[in-house]
Design a protein around this motif. Structure first.
Motif, PDB file in Angstrom:
ATOM      1  N   ASP A  48      27.221  51.039  67.558  1.00 23.57           N
ATOM      2  CA  ASP A  48      26.006  51.347  66.816  1.00 23.57           C
ATOM      3  C   ASP A  48      24.837  51.573  67.769  1.00 23.57           C
ATOM      4  O   ASP A  48      24.852  51.106  68.906  1.00 23.57           O
ATOM      5  N   PRO A  59      19.751  51.456  55.369  1.00 21.37           N
ATOM      6  CA  PRO A  59      20.275  51.980  56.631  1.00 21.37           C
ATOM      7  C   PRO A  59      19.528  53.241  57.079  1.00 21.37           C
ATOM      8  O   PRO A  59      19.197  54.091  56.256  1.00 21.37           O
ATOM      9  N   ASN A 106      23.464  58.721  61.642  1.00 20.47           N
ATOM     10  CA  ASN A 106      24.379  57.596  61.580  1.00 20.47           C
ATOM     11  C   ASN A 106      25.511  57.884  60.609  1.00 20.47           C
ATOM     12  O   ASN A 106      25.360  58.673  59.674  1.00 20.47           O
ATOM     13  N   ALA A 107      26.618  57.210  60.832  1.00 16.18           N
ATOM     14  CA  ALA A 107      27.717  57.215  59.871  1.00 16.18           C
ATOM     15  C   ALA A 107      27.739  55.864  59.168  1.00 16.18           C
ATOM     16  O   ALA A 107      27.279  54.865  59.723  1.00 16.18           O
ATOM     17  N   LEU A 108      28.247  55.836  57.948  1.00 13.15           N
ATOM     18  CA  LEU A 108      28.467  54.575  57.241  1.00 13.15           C
ATOM     19  C   LEU A 108      29.972  54.330  57.195  1.00 13.15           C
ATOM     20  O   LEU A 108      30.717  55.144  56.662  1.00 13.15           O
ATOM     21  N   THR A 111      33.839  48.191  56.482  1.00 15.96           N
ATOM     22  CA  THR A 111      34.402  47.158  57.352  1.00 15.96           C
ATOM     23  C   THR A 111      35.181  46.158  56.499  1.00 15.96           C
ATOM     24  O   THR A 111      35.217  46.284  55.278  1.00 15.96           O
ATOM     25  N   SER A 115      32.013  45.828  52.831  1.00 17.58           N
ATOM     26  CA  SER A 115      30.690  46.424  52.880  1.00 17.58           C
ATOM     27  C   SER A 115      30.776  47.678  53.756  1.00 17.58           C
ATOM     28  O   SER A 115      31.815  47.972  54.327  1.00 17.58           O
ATOM     29  N   VAL A 116      29.682  48.425  53.844  1.00 16.89           N
ATOM     30  CA  VAL A 116      29.650  49.521  54.811  1.00 16.89           C
ATOM     31  C   VAL A 116      28.559  49.187  55.813  1.00 16.89           C
ATOM     32  O   VAL A 116      27.582  48.541  55.481  1.00 16.89           O
ATOM     33  N   LYS A 117      28.764  49.605  57.074  1.00 16.92           N
ATOM     34  CA  LYS A 117      27.709  49.390  58.053  1.00 16.92           C
ATOM     35  C   LYS A 117      27.378  50.690  58.761  1.00 16.92           C
ATOM     36  O   LYS A 117      28.261  51.522  59.001  1.00 16.92           O
ATOM     37  N   PRO A 118      26.083  50.891  59.076  1.00 19.29           N
ATOM     38  CA  PRO A 118      25.675  52.094  59.784  1.00 19.29           C
ATOM     39  C   PRO A 118      26.048  52.023  61.255  1.00 19.29           C
ATOM     40  O   PRO A 118      25.874  50.979  61.890  1.00 19.29           O
ATOM     41  N   ALA A 131      32.243  56.671  54.747  1.00 19.73           N
ATOM     42  CA  ALA A 131      31.848  56.438  53.355  1.00 19.73           C
ATOM     43  C   ALA A 131      31.091  57.619  52.766  1.00 19.73           C
ATOM     44  O   ALA A 131      30.853  57.663  51.563  1.00 19.73           O
ATOM     45  N   LYS A 402      21.765  46.061  63.879  1.00 18.11           N
ATOM     46  CA  LYS A 402      22.994  46.800  64.214  1.00 18.11           C
ATOM     47  C   LYS A 402      22.687  47.701  65.414  1.00 18.11           C
ATOM     48  O   LYS A 402      22.712  48.931  65.333  1.00 18.11           O
TER      49      LYS A 402
ATOM     50  N   THR B 533      29.326  42.990  61.829  1.00 22.80           N
ATOM     51  CA  THR B 533      30.548  43.630  61.361  1.00 22.80           C
ATOM     52  C   THR B 533      30.609  43.673  59.836  1.00 22.80           C
ATOM     53  O   THR B 533      30.948  44.696  59.247  1.00 22.80           O
ATOM     54  N   ASN B 535      28.057  43.156  57.759  1.00 22.05           N
ATOM     55  CA  ASN B 535      26.763  43.574  57.174  1.00 22.05           C
ATOM     56  C   ASN B 535      26.376  42.729  55.969  1.00 22.05           C
ATOM     57  O   ASN B 535      25.883  43.236  54.971  1.00 22.05           O
ATOM     58  N   PHE B 553      24.177  60.800  55.304  1.00 21.44           N
ATOM     59  CA  PHE B 553      24.786  60.303  56.541  1.00 21.44           C
ATOM     60  C   PHE B 553      25.951  61.192  56.994  1.00 21.44           C
ATOM     61  O   PHE B 553      26.437  62.033  56.239  1.00 21.44           O
ATOM     62  N   ASP B 554      26.355  60.951  58.222  1.00 22.71           N
ATOM     63  CA  ASP B 554      27.467  61.682  58.821  1.00 22.71           C
ATOM     64  C   ASP B 554      28.704  61.618  57.914  1.00 22.71           C
ATOM     65  O   ASP B 554      29.192  60.538  57.603  1.00 22.71           O
TER      66      ASP B 554
END
Lengths: 424, 577
Positions: A48, A59, A106-108, A111, A115-118, A131, A402, B533, B535, B553-554
């Motif tokens: 990240d 995010p 950023n990508a999401l 995990t 959840s999703v993380k940037p 995501a 992050k 990890t 979040n 987002f990407d």
């Protein structure tokens, strides 16, 4: 006689590896001293840059955009956006199977908790899990693997409002793995495509696994597994499963021990080798000589103190987790060079009441001048030829923002390059 | 009146659970009401000492004699909750010789087996004791798991027909003229097992008799019926070490004082304690000096404690009581004895008795006395059997040996599971499904966690106290999400997530008092795992603002005007991911 090098980096995590690589590629004779297992094994393997502002906004779509508004003491402000970009280019070049460099956005990524993380970069193996991709997903968990519950993760993704349908199933991994098998045991079996016995018949494990998943697949175009899909032959395993399933296969990043983190570490060590850096692992730096300038450090090996001397030094020993920052009831310190670590006097001012409060301890680390050289309490430079990189730096909360990998790469790159310039 | 009198017991600590078991075994109809989890109040916040009575052998010989009697009973009926560690009263050079002798004579007078050991003998037993210890008195102290014990009492009551309601707060007493005739209850999530997100509701429960066993909260219940119960709550800190520096209970042999005991408990050692009167049992300061005091003072007995790792601290509130005419100013002077306050005799209010004061070790005896009293009210003639009949889990402790290598678990894990479960091991662990370890620090397997969930609903803190999952070194860093996953399936995702968040907050609460050295590093690691990890701090499913715009987002597609780094990869070889 001391072991001599031009640039000596203390600490073998992401920051130290990047610093050594940057110095070596800039033509310096660089040497890395790494004591313990790198904290990369704790990391998901996602790289990240910045996902949230220190105020919690996010995010963030564009991490570079937000850097200008960070507080002055933030390491990104010290090195500046152009350096962050150069550092990421070095990373992209050194670790070619990482994705995300095609865009600033950023990508999401999902995990293991669902959840999703940037994140700015992600392993190729996780890329089909994005995501923001609207293709439907089937998540597959294994009955005995307690770190990833696929139905729960899928339900959590739906609650997060992802733009695709997510479904999760739990299957029994084919073969007779014991209930507490480690992730590396799964990876090894898949790497070798070892034979497993299913209903009395011996079969290659990849076939057997695909068959179990196939009965659960209802037209989803993407299938996510916990990040155990091989160590040596991960692309081959994903391709083999993908062929048999008629879907793209991806890994969901998990906690420690993290195979994607370990793969990244292996790759960076290989890049250091290729760049001609020397590496010593397994022994701690216990002392140093010098006043205002580091003359040499001492490495303890089998009870002997071995001097290592260099012109320039990089401190990349990590933060509280990596033990580059230590504490006791009285205070907080940096153990190798005794650099000043700003902190409140009363330890009850080190934390907030809520588990995810704005914890001062998360920002513990050395402060530096504009050239990443640690500074004393009075603001003067601790040593002329010592720079700091990565989590040993203070002034930022990598967990909330992050930003851990990006700060390590950016400051490692900046410190390694600056050190190499000094000896040129 | 129905065929059997209906008794409502308020308070799900050791006393309440003990009374519930006793009365239900005597055939009464029992309802137990607890505002939190079982042991929520004082019981879950004690140091885990099974008293030999030695502590009170000088100051309070009646209590001391009761302790040794109950110590023997609990070893018999609750063997799966007790570890007989033995205890030492240790004398330092500066401690009074006269008091040492008094202690020894006091033990003899109370029937407590006591033996003097020399300093070197004591150090042979416990190598980490200070070099300058003079001598010690050896007594049969032990360690007891209060959670397991209370859960077993409640389970036994339940087997005898009692209704056990947790997360059910008594909001009022129903008074008809001069008689308490029932209670009004607010269920946090409906009657039965606690489930997050389930609508609660109020209930009026009529009772023939009400027992107020709420300890430090007794005054609050009393007020609802307009009677004064003058409990003097007193707080004390307990600091948990990450390992057992001692395997014997270590007491300081001096008249009274703070920070004079170390109890080896499961994988940890618990240091205690302080004694400070507080106004409100739910709202009092938890202070740094208390933690420092127990560490520094107990280091005089066990020097390595000064620099050892602590994993958390917690505070308990003693429900001390003294009759209003005594007027002690120092809480350490208040008796540890218990009092049965019959409000009919005392306040002309029929239908209710409060039980206050007392100690965990004598919970059963208190339960017996008040059960006798309740039975007298109704002319019920039934013998107390709680001292003879083993608790569920302790029926046949010889099974322990047989189970050591069964159940397909690695043997240290299997051993610990079986020790926790006692004679219930068979029914809990015999599963045909894989039984992986969920909590690595404490060796808790899926089967145990599932058994606990069956018993306590969606509350992971209740699962925690039943199994010890998340109570080891990492304080839940590696297993909170796994425990949440174990809930999912039986409970939906939103319920699971609420329980997960609650567990994370609870685990954080006690760790705040241990944040230096190794444990600060652990806390940072946990924070990193959960925030970075997983979040957990910015979960998109829990956003206040507008939903996440995933389209911004990407999405993996390479825009044509950007250099296509994707195609640059041709490695796939040894280093390929």
């Amino acid at each position: 006689m001391a072991i001599e090098s031009e640039v000596l980096v203390v600490g073998g995590g992401l920051a130290g590896l990047t610093a050594t690589l940057a110095a070596a590629r800039a033509g310096a004779d660089a040497r890395l001293l790494s004591y313990k297992q790198s904290t990369l094994r704790n990391a998901s393997g996602l790289v990240d840059i910045l996902g949230y502002t220190p105020e919690g906004d996010g995010p963030l779509v564009d991490p570079y955009d937000a850097i200008a508004d960070l507080p002055d003491e933030h390491p990104y402000r010290t090195v500046g956006v152009p350096t962050v970009r150069e550092a990421m280019a070095l990373f992209d070049d050194a670790v070619p199977w990482y994705r995300g460099g095609h865009t600033d956005r950023n990508a999401l990524l999902p995990t293991h908790g669902g959840s999703v993380k940037p994140t700015a970069r992600y392993p190729e193996g996780a890329s089909a899990g994005l995501a923001s991709d609207d293709r439907d997903v089937l998540l597959v968990g294994f009955e005995s693997l307690v770190d990833f519950d696929a139905p729960q993760a899928a339900a959590h993704l739906r609650a997060a409002g992802v733009p695709f349908d997510a479904r999760g199933v739990t299957i029994r991994f084919p073969g007779d793995l014991r209930a507490d098998a480690t992730v590396t045991r799964y990876a090894k079996l898949l790497d070798t495509d070892g034979e497993v016995t299913v209903r009395g018949q011996a079969r290659p494990v990849r076939d057997a696994l695909a068959e179990r998943v196939n009965t659960q697949l209802h037209g989803e175009e993407r299938v996510g597994f916990p990040a155990v899909l091989g160590d040596d032959d991960a692309p081959g395993i994903r391709a083999a499963l993908g062929d048999r399933l008629g879907a793209e296969v991806f890994e969901v990043p998990m906690g420690p021990p993290s195979l994607p983190g370990l793969r990244l570490e292996d790759r960076l060590f290989a890049a250091l080798d290729a760049a001609g850096a020397s590496i010593e692992t397994g022994n701690p730096v216990v002392d140093y000589d010098g006043d205002g300038r580091v003359e040499r450090v001492y490495v303890e090996r089998n009870g002997a103190r071995i001097p290592n001397a260099a012109d320039q030094y990089v401190l990349a020993t990590g933060g509280l987790v990596g033990k580059g920052v230590e504490s006791d009831r009285e205070g907080v310190s940096e153990p190798v060079f005794g650099c000043h670590v700003p902190h409140p006097d009363d330890r009850y001012d080190w934390f907030e009441t809520d588990a995810f409060g704005d914890h001062p301890f998360a920002r513990f680390g050395v402060s530096t001048d504009d050239d990443l050289r640690p500074t004393r309490a009075d603001g003067g430079t601790e040593f002329d030829n010592l720079r700091a990189a990565g989590s040993v730096l203070g002034g930022y909360d990598f967990a909330a923002e992050k930003s851990g990998s990006g700060v390590s790469i950016a400051t490692g790159y900046a410190a390694g390059r600056a050190a190499a310039e000094e000896v040129r | 009146m129905a065929s059997a009198p209906h008794v409502v017991i308020i308070g799900g600590g050791s006393t309440g659970a003990g009374i519930a078991r006793d009365l239900s075994m005597r055939g009464l109809d029992v309802t137990l009401l607890e505002q939190g989890n079982l042991t929520h109040g004082t019981t879950g916040r004690m140091h885990g000492l099974l008293h030999s009575g030695g502590r009170y052998a000088v100051s309070d010989q009646k209590s001391a004699a009761e302790c040794i009697e109950e110590n023997r009973v609990l070893r018999r009926i609750a063997s799966h909750c007790v570890e007989m560690t033995g205890g030492l009263f240790v004398k330092r050079p500066e401690d009074s010789e006269e008091y040492f002798e008094e202690k020894l004579r006091g033990c003899e007078a109370c029937g407590i087996p006591a033996e003097v050991v020399s300093g070197s003998e004591a150090r042979a037993m416990e190598p980490h004791l200070a070099e300058d210890i003079d001598k010690a008195i050896s007594v049969p102290d032990g360690a007891v798991d209060p959670f397991r014990l209370v859960v077993a009492n409640a389970a036994s009551a339940s087997e005898h027909g009692a209704r056990i309601e947790t997360h059910s707060t008594v909001t009022d007493l129903l008074v008809d003229g001069d008689e308490v005739v029932g209670v009004e209850v607010d269920h946090a999530s409906g009657a039965g097992r606690h489930v997050h997100g389930v609508e609660g509701g109020t209930e009026e429960i009529r009772a023939d008799y009400v027992v107020n066993a709420t300890g430090a909260w007794a005054g609050r219940i009393g007020e609802m019926a307009g009677v004064d119960v003058e409990v003097r709550p007193s707080k004390g800190v307990m600091t948990i070490m990450n390992t057992r520096q001692v395997d014997t209970v270590i007491n300081r042999c001096r008249p009274k004082g703070d920070a004079d005991i170390v109890v080896p408990h499961e994988t940890t050692a618990i240091l205690g304690t302080t004694d400070e009167e507080v106004e409100d049992p739910e709202d009092y300061p938890e202070e740094e000096w208390e933690v420092d005091l127990v560490i520094d003072t107990l280091s005089e007995l066990v020097p390595m404690l000064a620099d050892a790792r602590t994993i958390r601290s917690f505070w308990g509130v003693r429900p001390l009581y003294e009759p209003p005419d005594v007027g002690s100013t120092d809480p350490t002077d208040i008796t540890r004895d218990y009092f049965l306050l019959d409000h009919e005799e005392r306040d002309d209010l029929r239908g209710m008795t409060s039980i206050v004061g007392g100690k965990f070790t004598t919970y059963r005896m208190m339960g017996e006395e008040i059960s006798d009293h309740v039975c007298d009210q109704f002319g019920v003639d039934a013998d107390c059997r709680t001292a003879e009949v083993p608790l569920p889990g302790s029926e046949d402790f010889s099974v322990l040996r047989d189970y050591m290598d069964e159940f397909g678990l690695r043997s240290p894990v299997g051993r610990r599971s079986v020790e926790r479960l006692g004679s219930r091991a068979d029914e809990v662990l015999k599963t045909t499904d894989p039984n992986p370890v969920v909590c690595t620090c404490e060796g808790v397997t899926r089967a145990e966690v599932q058994d606990a969930i069956e018993g306590s609903g969606s509350n992971l803190n209740a699962v925690r106290i039943r199994t010890r999952a998340s109570m080891g070194n990492c304080q839940g860093g590696f297993c909170c999400h796994r425990l949440a996953s174990e809930l999912h399936g039986e409970y939906d995702e939103a319920t699971t997530r609420a329980a997960w968040n609650e567990l994370l907050e609870e685990r954080w609460k006690g760790q705040r008092h241990a944040l230096w050295g190794e444990q600060l590093s652990q806390a940072m690691l946990n924070y990193a795992l959960h925030a970075t990890t997983q979040n957990r701090d910015h979960d998109p499913a829990e956003r206040d603002g507008p939903p996440v715009d995933f389209g911004a987002f990407d999405d993996g597609a390479t825009p044509t005007d950007d250099p296509p780094t994707r195609d640059a990869v041709a490695d796939g070889g040894r280093d390929g991911d």
